[in-house]
Motif scaffolding. Structure first.
Motif, mmCIF file in Angstrom:
data_model
loop_
_atom_site.group_PDB
_atom_site.id
_atom_site.type_symbol
_atom_site.label_atom_id
_atom_site.label_comp_id
_atom_site.label_asym_id
_atom_site.label_seq_id
_atom_site.Cartn_x
_atom_site.Cartn_y
_atom_site.Cartn_z
ATOM 1 N N VAL A 35 0.879 -1.166 0.000
ATOM 2 C CA VAL A 35 0.000 0.000 0.000
ATOM 3 C C VAL A 35 0.921 1.221 0.000
ATOM 4 N N GLY A 60 1.794 -0.533 5.295
ATOM 5 C CA GLY A 60 1.784 -0.805 3.859
ATOM 6 C C GLY A 60 2.483 -2.084 3.450
ATOM 7 N N ASP A 82 -4.596 -7.656 5.136
ATOM 8 C CA ASP A 82 -3.725 -6.712 5.834
ATOM 9 C C ASP A 82 -4.419 -6.310 7.128
ATOM 10 N N ILE A 105 -7.065 3.342 4.253
ATOM 11 C CA ILE A 105 -6.356 3.269 2.967
ATOM 12 C C ILE A 105 -7.204 3.694 1.768
ATOM 13 N N ARG A 158 -5.746 5.873 -1.134
ATOM 14 C CA ARG A 158 -4.313 5.590 -1.278
ATOM 15 C C ARG A 158 -4.139 4.642 -2.477
ATOM 16 N N LEU A 161 -2.479 0.900 -4.255
ATOM 17 C CA LEU A 161 -1.865 -0.428 -4.184
ATOM 18 C C LEU A 161 -0.824 -0.484 -5.290
#
Length: 171
Positions: free
Chosen positions: A71, A108, A127, A139, A142, A144
């Motif tokens: 991440v 991450g 996760d 997340i 955000r 990947l």
């Protein structure tokens, strides 16, 4: 057996929630390769007791190879910058990188994933250190990222994972 119960619970959760609530429990990420073309998709589901299940399928990756999957902090996947626009790894606790690091891992960090002979990465990754919409561990928004090399789980700040091959913004 516990994993099967958790998967069943996630399925029931998706069915039991009102329509508006499901949107907050799920997210998607459409991946873009270095060439700017779509090459995959991830479905993310918030677990009832924390963490996020990520189901991913990405094509056009190096065959028969372990690759890093992380991440990243910024929800931008600009192929023109080789996905550098996604910033560094998502690390709200300022921990060291890597599950083998003395003061790691950070949020991450996720395990390496294997790409088969067909160049397709198919995986289900959990996760436990993130949420979809938490204040500091969320997340959504955000990115990947799939890297060209496997993560060595120690090197700072990114596990010597190499070039950024495919990126998807979590929406």
């Amino acid at each position: 057996m516990k994993v099967m119960r958790n998967i069943a619970a996630l399925s029931l959760l998706a069915v039991a929630l009102p329509v508006g609530a499901q949107d907050k429990q799920t997210a998607v990420a459409n991946f873009v390769g270095k060439d700017g073309k779509e090459d995959g998709r991830a479905q993310l589901t918030a677990a009832a007791n924390g963490g996020v299940l990520i189901e991913v399928e990405i094509s056009g990756l190096p065959v028969n190879k372990w690759v890093a999957f992380h991440v990243h902090e910024t929800g931008r996947c600009d192929a023109a910058t080789h996905h550098e626009s996604a910033g560094g790894h998502f690390n709200p606790e300022k921990a060291e990188h890597g599950i083998l690091a003395a003061k790691g891992p950070h949020a991450g960090d996720m395990p390496n994933q294997y790409v088969g002979q067909d160049g397709l990465l198919r995986a289900q990754i959990f996760d436990s250190m993130v949420t979809l919409d938490g204040k500091t561990d969320g997340i959504r928004g955000r990115a990947l990222m799939v890297h060209a090399n496997s993560d060595d789980y120690r090197s700072q700040p990114s596990g010597d994972a190499g070039e950024r091959l495919s990126c998807g913004v979590i929406q």
